[in-house]
Write an enzyme that holds these catalytic residues in place. Structure first.
Site, PDB file in Angstrom:
ATOM      1  CG  ASN A  58      -2.016 -10.178 -13.254  1.00  0.00           C
ATOM      2  OD1 ASN A  58      -1.509 -10.361 -14.374  1.00  0.00           O
ATOM      3  ND2 ASN A  58      -1.344  -9.619 -12.254  1.00  0.00           N
ATOM      4  CB  CYS A 315       1.318  -2.702 -12.863  1.00  0.00           C
ATOM      5  SG  CYS A 315       0.993  -4.388 -12.369  1.00  0.00           S
ATOM      6  CG  PHE A 316      -3.376   0.071 -11.927  1.00  0.00           C
ATOM      7  CD1 PHE A 316      -3.102   0.691 -10.722  1.00  0.00           C
ATOM      8  CD2 PHE A 316      -3.006   0.703 -13.100  1.00  0.00           C
ATOM      9  CE1 PHE A 316      -2.479   1.927 -10.683  1.00  0.00           C
ATOM     10  CE2 PHE A 316      -2.380   1.939 -13.079  1.00  0.00           C
ATOM     11  CZ  PHE A 316      -2.112   2.554 -11.868  1.00  0.00           C
ATOM     12  CB  CYS A 317      -4.345  -6.689 -11.278  1.00  0.00           C
ATOM     13  SG  CYS A 317      -4.409  -6.854  -9.514  1.00  0.00           S
ATOM     14  CG  ASN A 318      -3.466  -4.235 -17.527  1.00  0.00           C
ATOM     15  OD1 ASN A 318      -2.564  -4.696 -18.232  1.00  0.00           O
ATOM     16  ND2 ASN A 318      -4.593  -3.780 -18.022  1.00  0.00           N
TER      17      ASN A 318
END
Ligand SMILES: Cc1ncc(COP(=O)(O)O)c(C=O)c1O
Length: 398
Positions: A58, A315-318
Protein backbone atom coordinates in the site's frame (compact mmCIF):
# COMPACT_ATOMS: atom_id res chain seq x y z
CA UNK A 1 27.91 13.16 13.93
CA UNK A 2 28.55 14.20 10.35
CA UNK A 3 31.38 11.73 10.04
CA UNK A 4 29.26 8.83 11.37
CA UNK A 5 26.30 9.70 9.15
CA UNK A 6 28.52 9.93 6.08
CA UNK A 7 30.18 6.62 6.95
CA UNK A 8 26.74 5.00 7.18
CA UNK A 9 25.83 6.54 3.83
CA UNK A 10 28.98 5.19 2.20
CA UNK A 11 28.37 1.75 3.79
CA UNK A 12 24.86 1.65 2.29
CA UNK A 13 26.11 2.47 -1.21
CA UNK A 14 28.88 -0.07 -0.81
CA UNK A 15 26.51 -2.83 0.41
CA UNK A 16 24.33 -2.39 -2.66
CA UNK A 17 27.40 -1.96 -4.92
CA UNK A 18 26.04 1.41 -6.00
CA UNK A 19 28.58 3.79 -7.49
CA UNK A 20 28.54 7.24 -5.82
CA UNK A 21 28.85 8.60 -9.37
CA UNK A 22 25.48 7.08 -10.18
CA UNK A 23 23.50 6.78 -6.92
CA UNK A 24 22.84 8.79 -3.81
CA UNK A 25 21.62 7.35 -0.49
CA UNK A 26 18.96 9.50 1.18
CA UNK A 27 18.11 8.55 4.76
CA UNK A 28 14.40 8.34 5.56
CA UNK A 29 12.30 7.09 8.51
CA UNK A 30 11.43 3.84 6.66
CA UNK A 31 10.68 2.45 3.18
CA UNK A 32 7.34 4.25 3.25
CA UNK A 33 9.13 7.55 3.89
CA UNK A 34 11.33 6.84 0.85
CA UNK A 35 8.26 6.13 -1.29
CA UNK A 36 6.57 9.28 -0.11
CA UNK A 37 9.63 11.32 -1.13
CA UNK A 38 9.35 9.95 -4.67
CA UNK A 39 5.55 10.24 -4.86
CA UNK A 40 5.30 13.80 -3.66
CA UNK A 41 8.20 15.05 -5.80
CA UNK A 42 7.77 13.07 -9.01
CA UNK A 43 6.87 15.67 -11.67
CA UNK A 44 3.49 14.14 -12.62
CA UNK A 45 1.46 16.29 -15.02
CA UNK A 46 -1.68 15.78 -17.10
CA UNK A 47 -0.88 13.17 -19.75
CA UNK A 48 1.81 11.47 -17.63
CA UNK A 49 1.48 7.84 -16.57
CA UNK A 50 1.91 5.96 -13.31
CA UNK A 51 2.05 2.23 -14.06
CA UNK A 52 2.24 -0.37 -11.30
CA UNK A 53 1.61 -4.04 -10.73
CA UNK A 54 -1.46 -5.28 -8.82
CA UNK A 55 1.12 -6.88 -6.55
CA UNK A 56 2.34 -3.89 -4.53
CA UNK A 57 2.47 -2.75 -0.94
CA UNK A 58 0.00 0.00 0.00
CA UNK A 59 2.90 2.39 0.44
CA UNK A 60 3.40 2.08 -3.34
CA UNK A 61 -0.34 2.02 -4.13
CA UNK A 62 -0.63 5.31 -2.23
CA UNK A 63 1.62 7.07 -4.78
CA UNK A 64 -1.44 7.03 -7.07
CA UNK A 65 -2.93 9.79 -4.90
CA UNK A 66 -0.03 12.09 -5.86
CA UNK A 67 -0.45 11.08 -9.51
CA UNK A 68 -4.19 11.76 -9.40
CA UNK A 69 -3.77 15.17 -7.71
CA UNK A 70 -1.48 16.23 -10.56
CA UNK A 71 -3.66 14.88 -13.36
CA UNK A 72 -1.55 11.82 -14.29
CA UNK A 73 -3.21 8.54 -15.15
CA UNK A 74 -2.72 5.43 -12.98
CA UNK A 75 -2.81 1.97 -14.60
CA UNK A 76 -2.45 -1.43 -12.92
CA UNK A 77 -0.85 -4.50 -14.55
CA UNK A 78 -2.63 -7.64 -13.30
CA UNK A 79 -0.90 -10.77 -12.06
CA UNK A 80 -2.43 -14.19 -12.57
CA UNK A 81 -3.26 -17.04 -10.17
CA UNK A 82 -2.06 -19.54 -9.14
CA UNK A 83 1.58 -18.39 -9.45
CA UNK A 84 0.67 -14.71 -8.87
CA UNK A 85 3.21 -13.63 -11.50
CA UNK A 86 2.83 -11.10 -14.31
CA UNK A 87 2.86 -12.34 -17.88
CA UNK A 88 5.92 -10.82 -19.63
CA UNK A 89 4.13 -10.16 -22.93
CA UNK A 90 1.27 -8.49 -21.12
CA UNK A 91 3.70 -6.25 -19.26
CA UNK A 92 5.36 -5.29 -22.56
CA UNK A 93 2.00 -4.22 -23.93
CA UNK A 94 1.48 -1.91 -20.94
CA UNK A 95 5.04 -0.58 -21.16
CA UNK A 96 4.55 0.13 -24.87
CA UNK A 97 1.68 2.50 -24.06
CA UNK A 98 3.89 5.41 -23.22
CA UNK A 99 3.57 9.06 -24.16
CA UNK A 100 6.80 10.30 -25.78
CA UNK A 101 7.22 13.68 -24.16
CA UNK A 102 5.99 12.80 -20.69
CA UNK A 103 7.16 11.72 -17.27
CA UNK A 104 6.22 8.10 -16.78
CA UNK A 105 6.82 6.09 -13.64
CA UNK A 106 6.68 2.28 -13.41
CA UNK A 107 6.63 0.73 -9.92
CA UNK A 108 6.90 -2.90 -8.85
CA UNK A 109 8.30 -4.97 -5.98
CA UNK A 110 11.45 -7.06 -6.51
CA UNK A 111 9.88 -9.55 -4.08
CA UNK A 112 6.18 -9.65 -3.29
CA UNK A 113 5.47 -9.11 0.38
CA UNK A 114 2.34 -11.26 -0.15
CA UNK A 115 3.43 -14.32 -2.11
CA UNK A 116 7.22 -14.06 -2.05
CA UNK A 117 7.27 -14.02 -5.89
CA UNK A 118 10.40 -12.52 -7.42
CA UNK A 119 9.38 -10.20 -10.23
CA UNK A 120 12.17 -10.06 -12.83
CA UNK A 121 14.86 -7.41 -12.45
CA UNK A 122 15.13 -7.54 -16.28
CA UNK A 123 11.96 -5.43 -16.35
CA UNK A 124 14.08 -2.42 -15.33
CA UNK A 125 15.93 -2.26 -18.67
CA UNK A 126 12.78 -3.10 -20.62
CA UNK A 127 10.98 -0.16 -18.98
CA UNK A 128 13.94 2.19 -19.42
CA UNK A 129 14.19 1.36 -23.14
CA UNK A 130 10.58 2.50 -23.53
CA UNK A 131 11.04 5.75 -21.62
CA UNK A 132 9.86 4.85 -18.11
CA UNK A 133 11.48 5.80 -14.82
CA UNK A 134 11.56 2.73 -12.58
CA UNK A 135 10.71 2.57 -8.89
CA UNK A 136 11.87 -0.83 -7.62
CA UNK A 137 10.37 -1.54 -4.21
CA UNK A 138 13.15 -3.61 -2.66
CA UNK A 139 11.85 -3.57 0.93
CA UNK A 140 10.93 -7.27 1.00
CA UNK A 141 13.72 -8.38 -1.36
CA UNK A 142 16.93 -7.07 0.12
CA UNK A 143 16.81 -8.83 3.53
CA UNK A 144 17.50 -12.21 1.87
CA UNK A 145 18.64 -11.47 -1.71
CA UNK A 146 21.51 -9.60 -3.26
CA UNK A 147 20.56 -6.36 -4.98
CA UNK A 148 23.57 -5.34 -7.04
CA UNK A 149 23.15 -1.79 -8.32
CA UNK A 150 26.21 -2.12 -10.53
CA UNK A 151 24.25 -4.67 -12.59
CA UNK A 152 20.71 -3.29 -12.49
CA UNK A 153 19.92 0.40 -12.53
CA UNK A 154 16.47 1.26 -11.16
CA UNK A 155 15.89 4.97 -10.62
CA UNK A 156 14.41 4.78 -7.12
CA UNK A 157 14.86 2.02 -4.53
CA UNK A 158 13.16 2.22 -1.10
CA UNK A 159 14.50 0.09 1.78
CA UNK A 160 13.79 -0.26 5.54
CA UNK A 161 16.79 -1.36 7.60
CA UNK A 162 14.98 -3.20 10.41
CA UNK A 163 13.92 -5.71 7.75
CA UNK A 164 17.59 -6.48 7.08
CA UNK A 165 18.97 -6.82 10.60
CA UNK A 166 16.19 -6.13 13.10
CA UNK A 167 17.54 -2.98 14.72
CA UNK A 168 17.30 -0.01 14.54
CA UNK A 169 13.70 0.64 13.53
CA UNK A 170 12.84 4.05 12.18
CA UNK A 171 15.65 4.20 9.61
CA UNK A 172 15.27 3.62 5.90
CA UNK A 173 16.89 4.76 2.73
CA UNK A 174 15.94 5.94 -0.71
CA UNK A 175 18.63 4.93 -3.18
CA UNK A 176 18.15 7.25 -6.12
CA UNK A 177 19.96 7.66 -9.41
CA UNK A 178 21.45 11.13 -9.59
CA UNK A 179 19.92 11.94 -12.96
CA UNK A 180 16.46 10.78 -11.83
CA UNK A 181 16.79 12.78 -8.64
CA UNK A 182 17.33 15.92 -10.69
CA UNK A 183 13.87 15.48 -12.19
CA UNK A 184 12.14 15.48 -8.79
CA UNK A 185 10.43 18.66 -7.57
CA UNK A 186 10.16 18.84 -3.81
CA UNK A 187 6.84 20.40 -2.74
CA UNK A 188 8.38 22.31 0.17
CA UNK A 189 11.64 23.12 1.92
CA UNK A 190 12.55 22.67 5.55
CA UNK A 191 15.44 22.83 7.96
CA UNK A 192 18.31 20.88 6.47
CA UNK A 193 17.12 20.79 2.87
CA UNK A 194 18.27 24.26 1.77
CA UNK A 195 21.42 26.32 1.87
CA UNK A 196 19.57 29.57 2.57
CA UNK A 197 16.13 31.22 2.50
CA UNK A 198 14.73 34.71 3.14
CA UNK A 199 11.44 35.79 4.62
CA UNK A 200 11.26 39.29 3.11
CA UNK A 201 11.82 37.82 -0.30
CA UNK A 202 10.23 34.62 -1.63
CA UNK A 203 13.55 32.92 -2.28
CA UNK A 204 15.41 29.83 -1.14
CA UNK A 205 18.34 27.88 -2.50
CA UNK A 206 18.27 24.08 -2.41
CA UNK A 207 20.98 22.06 -0.67
CA UNK A 208 22.83 19.72 -3.05
CA UNK A 209 22.44 15.91 -3.21
CA UNK A 210 20.92 13.84 -0.42
CA UNK A 211 20.60 16.81 1.97
CA UNK A 212 17.90 18.33 -0.24
CA UNK A 213 15.69 15.32 0.57
CA UNK A 214 16.47 14.83 4.26
CA UNK A 215 13.94 16.88 6.21
CA UNK A 216 15.12 18.20 9.56
CA UNK A 217 17.66 16.45 11.75
CA UNK A 218 18.64 13.00 10.49
CA UNK A 219 18.40 10.12 12.95
CA UNK A 220 22.08 10.54 13.84
CA UNK A 221 22.07 8.43 17.01
CA UNK A 222 20.72 5.39 15.16
CA UNK A 223 22.47 5.79 11.82
CA UNK A 224 25.82 4.41 13.04
CA UNK A 225 23.96 1.14 13.79
CA UNK A 226 23.18 0.84 10.09
CA UNK A 227 26.85 0.55 9.30
CA UNK A 228 27.25 -2.08 12.05
CA UNK A 229 24.19 -3.99 10.79
CA UNK A 230 25.42 -3.99 7.21
CA UNK A 231 28.84 -5.18 8.35
CA UNK A 232 27.17 -8.00 10.31
CA UNK A 233 25.06 -9.04 7.33
CA UNK A 234 28.05 -8.71 5.01
CA UNK A 235 30.10 -10.90 7.37
CA UNK A 236 27.54 -13.70 7.16
CA UNK A 237 27.13 -13.05 3.44
CA UNK A 238 23.81 -12.17 1.85
CA UNK A 239 24.30 -15.09 -0.56
CA UNK A 240 24.56 -17.44 2.44
CA UNK A 241 21.36 -16.01 3.91
CA UNK A 242 19.71 -16.42 0.51
CA UNK A 243 20.73 -20.08 0.22
CA UNK A 244 19.70 -20.75 3.81
CA UNK A 245 16.17 -19.33 3.54
CA UNK A 246 15.84 -21.18 0.21
CA UNK A 247 16.50 -24.51 1.93
CA UNK A 248 14.26 -23.71 4.92
CA UNK A 249 11.53 -22.27 2.69
CA UNK A 250 11.52 -25.40 0.52
CA UNK A 251 11.05 -27.47 3.69
CA UNK A 252 8.22 -25.22 4.86
CA UNK A 253 6.43 -25.45 1.50
CA UNK A 254 6.80 -29.25 1.58
CA UNK A 255 5.36 -29.33 5.11
CA UNK A 256 2.29 -27.44 3.92
CA UNK A 257 1.90 -29.53 0.75
CA UNK A 258 2.13 -32.77 2.75
CA UNK A 259 -0.53 -31.78 5.27
CA UNK A 260 -3.57 -34.08 4.74
CA UNK A 261 -6.79 -34.78 6.61
CA UNK A 262 -7.86 -38.37 7.35
CA UNK A 263 -10.29 -38.14 4.39
CA UNK A 264 -7.31 -37.45 2.10
CA UNK A 265 -8.19 -33.77 1.48
CA UNK A 266 -5.39 -31.17 1.71
CA UNK A 267 -5.21 -29.32 5.03
CA UNK A 268 -3.50 -26.23 3.55
CA UNK A 269 -3.45 -24.21 0.34
CA UNK A 270 -0.53 -21.99 -0.72
CA UNK A 271 -1.01 -18.75 -2.70
CA UNK A 272 1.76 -18.22 -5.26
CA UNK A 273 4.53 -20.59 -6.37
CA UNK A 274 4.42 -23.99 -4.66
CA UNK A 275 8.13 -24.68 -5.19
CA UNK A 276 11.20 -22.56 -4.64
CA UNK A 277 11.60 -21.33 -8.21
CA UNK A 278 12.04 -17.52 -8.52
CA UNK A 279 10.64 -16.71 -5.12
CA UNK A 280 11.66 -15.72 -1.62
CA UNK A 281 10.87 -17.26 1.75
CA UNK A 282 7.63 -15.36 2.33
CA UNK A 283 4.84 -17.89 2.13
CA UNK A 284 1.13 -17.01 2.03
CA UNK A 285 -1.37 -19.77 2.68
CA UNK A 286 -4.56 -20.80 4.45
CA UNK A 287 -5.32 -23.91 6.44
CA UNK A 288 -8.37 -25.81 5.20
CA UNK A 289 -11.02 -27.77 7.11
CA UNK A 290 -11.66 -31.38 6.00
CA UNK A 291 -14.65 -30.09 3.94
CA UNK A 292 -12.33 -27.72 2.02
CA UNK A 293 -13.48 -24.45 3.66
CA UNK A 294 -10.88 -22.00 4.94
CA UNK A 295 -9.89 -22.04 8.62
CA UNK A 296 -10.57 -18.57 10.06
CA UNK A 297 -7.25 -16.72 10.07
CA UNK A 298 -7.97 -15.30 13.56
CA UNK A 299 -7.98 -18.80 14.98
CA UNK A 300 -4.72 -19.58 13.18
CA UNK A 301 -3.24 -16.49 14.79
CA UNK A 302 -4.40 -17.69 18.23
CA UNK A 303 -2.82 -21.13 17.79
CA UNK A 304 0.38 -19.51 16.50
CA UNK A 305 0.61 -17.41 19.67
CA UNK A 306 0.36 -20.57 21.74
CA UNK A 307 3.28 -22.02 19.74
CA UNK A 308 5.19 -18.72 20.13
CA UNK A 309 5.20 -18.33 16.36
CA UNK A 310 4.86 -14.83 14.98
CA UNK A 311 2.97 -14.70 11.70
CA UNK A 312 0.74 -12.22 9.93
CA UNK A 313 -2.82 -12.60 8.74
CA UNK A 314 -5.00 -10.58 6.37
CA UNK A 315 -3.76 -9.09 3.11
CA UNK A 316 -0.43 -7.76 4.47
CA UNK A 317 -1.01 -4.21 3.11
CA UNK A 318 -1.04 -5.75 -0.39
CA UNK A 319 -4.69 -5.71 -1.47
CA UNK A 320 -3.93 -6.32 -5.17
CA UNK A 321 -2.19 -9.66 -4.59
CA UNK A 322 -5.06 -10.60 -2.25
CA UNK A 323 -7.68 -9.72 -4.87
CA UNK A 324 -6.00 -12.05 -7.37
CA UNK A 325 -5.31 -14.84 -4.85
CA UNK A 326 -8.95 -14.85 -3.67
CA UNK A 327 -10.39 -14.19 -7.19
CA UNK A 328 -12.18 -11.04 -6.10
CA UNK A 329 -13.44 -9.18 -9.15
CA UNK A 330 -13.68 -5.43 -9.64
CA UNK A 331 -17.48 -5.81 -9.84
CA UNK A 332 -17.55 -7.41 -6.39
CA UNK A 333 -15.54 -4.54 -4.92
CA UNK A 334 -17.57 -1.82 -6.64
CA UNK A 335 -20.85 -3.57 -5.70
CA UNK A 336 -19.96 -3.96 -2.03
CA UNK A 337 -19.26 -0.47 -0.74
CA UNK A 338 -17.85 -0.12 2.78
CA UNK A 339 -20.90 1.61 4.33
CA UNK A 340 -20.96 3.87 7.38
CA UNK A 341 -21.36 1.95 10.60
CA UNK A 342 -20.04 -1.19 8.90
CA UNK A 343 -17.36 -3.21 10.63
CA UNK A 344 -14.62 -4.96 8.70
CA UNK A 345 -16.35 -8.27 9.51
CA UNK A 346 -19.61 -6.96 7.98
CA UNK A 347 -17.66 -5.95 4.88
CA UNK A 348 -15.94 -9.33 4.55
CA UNK A 349 -19.44 -10.92 4.70
CA UNK A 350 -20.96 -8.36 2.33
CA UNK A 351 -18.50 -9.06 -0.47
CA UNK A 352 -18.68 -12.79 0.17
CA UNK A 353 -15.08 -13.45 1.18
CA UNK A 354 -14.41 -16.90 2.61
CA UNK A 355 -12.15 -15.42 5.33
CA UNK A 356 -10.45 -12.22 6.40
CA UNK A 357 -7.41 -13.06 4.29
CA UNK A 358 -4.44 -15.35 4.20
CA UNK A 359 -1.77 -16.37 6.70
CA UNK A 360 1.86 -15.45 6.03
CA UNK A 361 5.02 -17.08 7.33
CA UNK A 362 8.36 -15.45 6.58
CA UNK A 363 11.88 -16.74 7.07
CA UNK A 364 14.97 -14.61 7.37
CA UNK A 365 18.45 -14.12 8.76
CA UNK A 366 17.51 -15.48 12.20
CA UNK A 367 15.50 -18.55 11.08
CA UNK A 368 16.87 -22.05 11.64
CA UNK A 369 15.88 -25.68 11.15
CA UNK A 370 14.28 -25.77 14.62
CA UNK A 371 11.86 -23.02 13.53
CA UNK A 372 10.69 -25.05 10.57
CA UNK A 373 10.27 -28.15 12.78
CA UNK A 374 8.21 -26.06 15.24
CA UNK A 375 6.16 -24.75 12.36
CA UNK A 376 5.41 -28.36 11.38
CA UNK A 377 4.11 -29.12 14.91
CA UNK A 378 1.93 -25.99 14.76
CA UNK A 379 0.58 -26.87 11.29
CA UNK A 380 -0.28 -30.42 12.43
CA UNK A 381 -2.86 -28.93 14.83
CA UNK A 382 -5.05 -28.11 11.82
CA UNK A 383 -5.29 -31.68 10.56
CA UNK A 384 -8.87 -32.96 10.97
CA UNK A 385 -9.99 -29.68 12.53
CA UNK A 386 -13.70 -29.51 11.69
CA UNK A 387 -14.58 -26.12 13.20
CA UNK A 388 -13.14 -23.20 15.17
CA UNK A 389 -14.44 -21.69 18.45
CA UNK A 390 -16.98 -18.88 18.08
CA UNK A 391 -15.26 -16.41 20.44
CA UNK A 392 -12.88 -14.94 17.85
CA UNK A 393 -12.16 -11.20 18.16
CA UNK A 394 -13.52 -8.72 15.60
CA UNK A 395 -11.21 -8.02 12.66
CA UNK A 396 -9.59 -4.61 12.86
CA UNK A 397 -7.73 -4.24 9.57
CA UNK A 398 -6.10 -6.05 6.72
C1 LIG B 1 7.35 -4.69 -0.23
C2 LIG B 1 7.19 -3.66 0.87
N1 LIG B 1 7.20 -2.36 0.55
C3 LIG B 1 7.11 -1.40 1.47
C4 LIG B 1 6.98 -1.71 2.80
C5 LIG B 1 6.88 -0.60 3.81
O1 LIG B 1 7.92 -0.69 4.71
P1 LIG B 1 7.90 0.20 6.06
O2 LIG B 1 6.63 -0.20 6.77
O3 LIG B 1 9.12 -0.19 6.79
O4 LIG B 1 7.87 1.60 5.64
C6 LIG B 1 6.95 -3.04 3.19
C7 LIG B 1 6.75 -3.41 4.61
O5 LIG B 1 6.33 -4.44 4.98
C8 LIG B 1 7.07 -4.05 2.20
O6 LIG B 1 7.08 -5.36 2.50
Amino acid sequence: MTELVERARAAVLDFFRASPDEYVAIFTPNATGALRLVGEAYPFRAGDRFLLTFDNHNSVNGVREFARARGAETTYVPSAAPELRVDDDLLDRYLDEVGGDHHNLFAYPAQSNFSGVHHPLEWIDRAHERGWDVLLDAAAFVPTNRLDLSRVHPDFVPVSFYKLFGWPTGVGVLLARLDALERLERPWFSGGTIVAAFVQRDWHHDAPGAAHFEDGTVNFLNLPAVEIGLRHLGGIGIDTVHARVGALGTELLETLAGLRHANGAPAATVYGPRDFDRRGATIAFNFLHPDGTIVDERFVDRVAHRHKISLRTGCFCNPGAGEVAFTISRETLVGGEFGTGMTLDDYVDAIGLPSGGAVRASLGLASNVGDVVRFGAFAAEFVDLARVPDDLPPRTGC
